[in-house]
Design a protein around this motif. Structure first.
Motif, mmCIF file in Angstrom:
data_model
loop_
_atom_site.group_PDB
_atom_site.id
_atom_site.type_symbol
_atom_site.label_atom_id
_atom_site.label_comp_id
_atom_site.label_asym_id
_atom_site.label_seq_id
_atom_site.Cartn_x
_atom_site.Cartn_y
_atom_site.Cartn_z
ATOM 1 N N SER A 70 0.846 -1.198 0.000
ATOM 2 C CA SER A 70 0.000 0.000 0.000
ATOM 3 C C SER A 70 0.884 1.252 0.000
ATOM 4 C CB SER A 70 -0.947 0.007 1.202
ATOM 5 O OG SER A 70 -0.258 0.294 2.387
ATOM 6 N N GLU A 71 0.318 2.315 -0.468
ATOM 7 C CA GLU A 71 1.082 3.560 -0.642
ATOM 8 C C GLU A 71 1.770 4.017 0.639
ATOM 9 O OE1 GLU A 71 0.296 8.054 -2.292
ATOM 10 O OE2 GLU A 71 -0.989 6.423 -2.979
ATOM 11 N N ASP A 72 1.053 3.965 1.752
ATOM 12 C CA ASP A 72 1.648 4.436 3.012
ATOM 13 C C ASP A 72 1.870 3.315 4.026
ATOM 14 O OD1 ASP A 72 -0.928 3.928 3.808
ATOM 15 O OD2 ASP A 72 -1.266 5.879 4.752
ATOM 16 N N PRO A 77 -8.826 -2.522 8.995
ATOM 17 C CA PRO A 77 -9.216 -3.930 8.902
ATOM 18 C C PRO A 77 -10.328 -4.163 7.872
ATOM 19 C CG PRO A 77 -8.911 -3.324 11.191
ATOM 20 C CD PRO A 77 -8.824 -2.048 10.389
ATOM 21 N N GLY A 78 -11.271 -3.233 7.781
ATOM 22 C CA GLY A 78 -12.357 -3.367 6.809
ATOM 23 C C GLY A 78 -11.846 -3.375 5.376
ATOM 24 N N GLU A 79 -10.908 -2.490 5.078
ATOM 25 C CA GLU A 79 -10.320 -2.462 3.733
ATOM 26 C C GLU A 79 -9.603 -3.783 3.441
ATOM 27 O OE1 GLU A 79 -9.310 2.332 3.445
ATOM 28 O OE2 GLU A 79 -7.867 0.968 4.400
ATOM 29 N N LEU A 80 -8.880 -4.277 4.435
ATOM 30 C CA LEU A 80 -8.146 -5.530 4.252
ATOM 31 C C LEU A 80 -9.094 -6.718 4.096
ATOM 32 C CD1 LEU A 80 -5.255 -4.950 6.778
ATOM 33 C CD2 LEU A 80 -5.106 -4.919 4.279
ATOM 34 N N CYS A 81 -10.220 -6.702 4.816
ATOM 35 C CA CYS A 81 -11.213 -7.775 4.670
ATOM 36 C C CYS A 81 -11.675 -7.872 3.222
ATOM 37 C CB CYS A 81 -12.437 -7.518 5.553
ATOM 38 S SG CYS A 81 -12.225 -7.963 7.270
ATOM 39 N N THR A 82 -11.973 -6.738 2.642
ATOM 40 C CA THR A 82 -12.442 -6.712 1.258
ATOM 41 C C THR A 82 -11.367 -7.236 0.312
ATOM 42 O OG1 THR A 82 -13.872 -4.830 1.754
ATOM 43 C CG2 THR A 82 -13.337 -5.220 -0.569
ATOM 44 N N LEU A 83 -10.159 -6.718 0.431
ATOM 45 C CA LEU A 83 -9.090 -7.095 -0.483
ATOM 46 C C LEU A 83 -8.600 -8.522 -0.279
ATOM 47 C CD1 LEU A 83 -7.047 -3.775 -0.424
ATOM 48 C CD2 LEU A 83 -8.566 -4.594 -2.240
ATOM 49 N N SER A 105 1.537 -2.977 13.305
ATOM 50 C CA SER A 105 1.122 -2.288 14.532
ATOM 51 C C SER A 105 -0.308 -1.813 14.340
ATOM 52 C CB SER A 105 2.050 -1.112 14.827
ATOM 53 O OG SER A 105 1.935 -0.140 13.795
ATOM 54 N N ARG A 106 -0.959 -1.557 15.464
ATOM 55 C CA ARG A 106 -2.319 -1.014 15.451
ATOM 56 C C ARG A 106 -2.279 0.383 16.043
ATOM 57 N NH1 ARG A 106 -3.865 -6.198 17.614
ATOM 58 N NH2 ARG A 106 -5.290 -7.270 16.241
ATOM 59 N N SER A 107 -3.079 1.251 15.469
ATOM 60 C CA SER A 107 -3.250 2.588 16.042
ATOM 61 C C SER A 107 -4.650 3.066 15.665
ATOM 62 C CB SER A 107 -2.178 3.552 15.530
ATOM 63 O OG SER A 107 -2.284 3.713 14.130
ATOM 64 N N HIS A 108 -4.991 4.233 16.154
ATOM 65 C CA HIS A 108 -6.282 4.815 15.793
ATOM 66 C C HIS A 108 -6.051 5.861 14.714
ATOM 67 C CE1 HIS A 108 -8.577 2.846 18.916
ATOM 68 N NE2 HIS A 108 -7.550 3.058 19.728
ATOM 69 N N ALA A 109 -6.974 5.937 13.792
ATOM 70 C CA ALA A 109 -6.894 6.927 12.719
ATOM 71 C C ALA A 109 -6.996 8.325 13.319
ATOM 72 C CB ALA A 109 -8.011 6.693 11.709
ATOM 73 N N THR A 110 -6.237 9.247 12.775
ATOM 74 C CA THR A 110 -6.247 10.615 13.309
ATOM 75 C C THR A 110 -7.571 11.318 13.030
ATOM 76 O OG1 THR A 110 -5.172 11.388 11.299
ATOM 77 C CG2 THR A 110 -3.757 10.936 13.188
ATOM 78 N N HIS A 111 -8.210 11.010 11.919
ATOM 79 C CA HIS A 111 -9.471 11.662 11.565
ATOM 80 C C HIS A 111 -10.678 11.073 12.294
ATOM 81 C CE1 HIS A 111 -9.350 8.227 8.860
ATOM 82 N NE2 HIS A 111 -10.670 8.328 8.763
ATOM 83 N N ARG A 119 -0.703 -0.968 10.385
ATOM 84 C CA ARG A 119 0.457 -0.453 9.643
ATOM 85 C C ARG A 119 1.584 -1.478 9.707
ATOM 86 N NH1 ARG A 119 1.545 4.392 7.947
ATOM 87 N NH2 ARG A 119 -0.055 5.349 9.233
ATOM 88 N N ILE A 120 2.241 -1.701 8.586
ATOM 89 C CA ILE A 120 3.381 -2.611 8.575
ATOM 90 C C ILE A 120 4.526 -1.951 9.339
ATOM 91 C CG2 ILE A 120 4.273 -1.792 6.356
ATOM 92 C CD1 ILE A 120 5.006 -4.811 5.806
ATOM 93 N N THR A 121 5.230 -2.735 10.120
ATOM 94 C CA THR A 121 6.354 -2.229 10.914
ATOM 95 C C THR A 121 7.653 -2.398 10.120
ATOM 96 O OG1 THR A 121 6.774 -4.385 11.907
ATOM 97 C CG2 THR A 121 5.226 -2.916 13.080
ATOM 98 N N PRO A 122 8.736 -1.760 10.568
ATOM 99 C CA PRO A 122 10.034 -2.010 9.922
ATOM 100 C C PRO A 122 10.392 -3.505 9.943
ATOM 101 C CG PRO A 122 10.166 -0.034 11.263
ATOM 102 C CD PRO A 122 8.815 -0.665 11.545
ATOM 103 N N ALA A 123 10.064 -4.193 11.035
ATOM 104 C CA ALA A 123 10.319 -5.641 11.098
ATOM 105 C C ALA A 123 9.487 -6.379 10.045
ATOM 106 C CB ALA A 123 10.002 -6.177 12.489
#
Length: 175
Positions: A70-72, A77-83, A105-111, A119-123
């Protein structure tokens, strides 16, 4: 790779017998579907055998690859379920497994703080960079029976079939 010839032989014999007793069996289409499923199953087993030492399966790795590509490096999870063609419950299991391995990693969207962002981690990026290259030679070997032109034609035909059976695609728009 599992032995497919006995399965292919049995498929042709079995469908032939069914076609003799039931008129109108669309043998060509049955052969195509069964051969696709047989081949896909064998390829999937081979792929999952490579993932097994890492405690992963195809769904886990596909999800990780979607984040990697993905670009960023992130998605909900919903987007990933679809894909990934997964149900929310299984996506939760996948996310938990990948997070436990520190690949995402998991985080909350800022918006919207209610929305979870994976989000994929460096590992995770290092893992993908390590895992993919050794998979290339066997993948290329699996398709070595086809010329370059045949591979492109096969890809084009499979894409055409996929889009044709997708009820959300207007068949007038497909190439």
């Amino acid at each position: 790779m599992s032995r497919l010839k006995p399965c292919v032989d049995a498929l042709y014999e079995g469908v032939g017998r069914v076609a003799q007793s039931i008129p109108g069996v669309p043998t060509s289409e049955v052969f195509l579907v069964r051969l696709l499923m047989l081949t896909a199953g064998a390829l999937l087993r081979e792929f999952e055998n490579k993932l097994k030492p890492y405690g992963m399966n195809d769904s886990d790795f596909r999800t990780l690859m979607m984040l990697y590509s993905s670009e960023d490096g992130s998605a909900t999870p919903g987007e990933l379920c679809t894909l990934a063609e997964q149900k929310p419950t299984n996506m939760t299991r996948i996310a938990n497994a990948l997070a436990k391995k520190d690949l995402i990693s998991r985080s909350h969207a800022t918006h919207d703080r209610r929305q979870v962002l994976l989000r994929i981690t460096p590992a995770g990026r290092r893992f993908v960079s390590k895992m993919l290259p050794p998979m290339f030679p066997p993948l290329v070997e699996n398709f070595a029976c086809f010329s370059s032109t045949e591979r492109k034609t096969f890809e084009k035909l499979l894409k055409k079939l996929a889009l044709h059976i997708d009820p959300t695609v207007d068949t007038d728009d497909t190439p």
